[in-house]
Scaffold this motif. Structure first.
Motif, mmCIF file in Angstrom:
data_model
loop_
_atom_site.group_PDB
_atom_site.id
_atom_site.type_symbol
_atom_site.label_atom_id
_atom_site.label_comp_id
_atom_site.label_asym_id
_atom_site.label_seq_id
_atom_site.Cartn_x
_atom_site.Cartn_y
_atom_site.Cartn_z
ATOM 1 N N THR A 1 -7.218 12.648 -6.148
ATOM 2 C CA THR A 1 -7.277 11.317 -6.721
ATOM 3 C C THR A 1 -5.893 10.994 -6.633
ATOM 4 O O THR A 1 -4.766 11.314 -6.995
ATOM 5 N N GLY B 1 -4.998 -4.394 -6.759
ATOM 6 C CA GLY B 1 -6.331 -4.000 -7.388
ATOM 7 C C GLY B 1 -6.656 -2.672 -7.524
ATOM 8 O O GLY B 1 -7.447 -2.311 -8.370
ATOM 9 N N GLY B 2 -5.586 -1.857 -6.796
ATOM 10 C CA GLY B 2 -5.534 -0.410 -7.043
ATOM 11 C C GLY B 2 -6.830 0.210 -6.543
ATOM 12 O O GLY B 2 -7.082 1.575 -6.727
ATOM 13 N N SER B 3 -7.597 -0.394 -5.339
ATOM 14 C CA SER B 3 -8.479 0.362 -4.851
ATOM 15 C C SER B 3 -7.930 1.500 -4.011
ATOM 16 O O SER B 3 -6.909 1.422 -3.479
ATOM 17 N N THR B 4 -8.751 2.511 -3.551
ATOM 18 C CA THR B 4 -8.487 3.701 -2.899
ATOM 19 C C THR B 4 -9.266 4.075 -1.998
ATOM 20 O O THR B 4 -10.469 3.791 -1.704
ATOM 21 N N VAL B 5 -8.826 4.851 -0.991
ATOM 22 C CA VAL B 5 -9.540 5.306 0.060
ATOM 23 C C VAL B 5 -9.241 6.961 0.426
ATOM 24 O O VAL B 5 -8.063 7.429 0.540
ATOM 25 N N LYS C 1 -12.323 14.118 -0.514
ATOM 26 C CA LYS C 1 -13.089 13.248 -1.369
ATOM 27 C C LYS C 1 -13.683 14.023 -2.384
ATOM 28 O O LYS C 1 -14.255 15.170 -2.015
ATOM 29 N N ARG D 1 0.825 -1.250 0.260
ATOM 30 C CA ARG D 1 0.000 0.065 -0.058
ATOM 31 C C ARG D 1 0.940 1.223 -0.014
ATOM 32 O O ARG D 1 1.933 1.294 0.463
ATOM 33 N N ILE E 1 -3.794 3.984 -1.366
ATOM 34 C CA ILE E 1 -3.962 3.069 -2.676
ATOM 35 C C ILE E 1 -3.320 1.798 -2.269
ATOM 36 O O ILE E 1 -1.973 1.898 -1.957
ATOM 37 N N TYR E 2 -4.110 0.794 -2.727
ATOM 38 C CA TYR E 2 -3.693 -0.649 -2.179
ATOM 39 C C TYR E 2 -3.029 -1.359 -3.560
ATOM 40 O O TYR E 2 -3.504 -1.037 -4.817
ATOM 41 N N SER F 1 -3.191 7.717 -7.755
ATOM 42 C CA SER F 1 -3.021 6.749 -8.675
ATOM 43 C C SER F 1 -1.874 6.227 -8.687
ATOM 44 O O SER F 1 -0.830 6.691 -8.059
#
Length: 125
Positions: free
Chosen positions: A69, A55-59, A65, A33, A51-52, A71
């Motif tokens: 962003t 998978g690239g999921s984000t928080v 928010k 991460r 970002i993980y 990436s």
């Protein structure tokens, strides 16, 4: 060890945009991460994006928010933070961080083993 180098900070007027970059080198396979934190003058450091790697999921926290962003470009080992609609309260030193292992709180500093030196973002009204 993982080395993180941030770039892209600067001064911008309110409503403007900036894109921060974080180049990672070293044993990046030990991390799963990446995150951006910031520390405003006289305040504690806070997480603004995670970002993980898988998978690239984000928080994001509610404060950014829809405006920020995060990436990643795995081929370049680089993480970005696109910041739009910047506000004076976004003024801070921005840090890139990397962590590995089990995660319980994505915005807790102790979840990250490696940190960059930071890049300053200043937003004027």
């Amino acid at each position: 060890q993982v080395r993180l180098v941030e770039s892209g900070g600067g001064s911008v007027q309110a409503g403007g945009s900036l894109r921060l970059s974080c180049a990672a080198s070293g044993y990046t396979g030990s991390t799963n991460r990446m995150a951006w934190f910031r520390q405003p003058p006289g305040k504690e450091r806070e997480g603004v994006a995670v970002i993980y790697a898988l998978g690239g999921s984000t928080v994001y926290p509610d404060s950014v928010k829809g405006r920020f962003t995060i990436s990643q470009d795995n081929a370049k080992n680089t993480v970005y933070l696109q910041m739009n609609s910047l506000k004076p309260e976004d003024t801070a030193m921005y840090y890139c961080a990397a962590g590995g292992g089990w995660l319980t709180d994505p915005f807790a500093e102790y979840e990250y083993n490696f940190w960059g030196q930071g890049t300053q973002v200043t937003v004027s009204s």
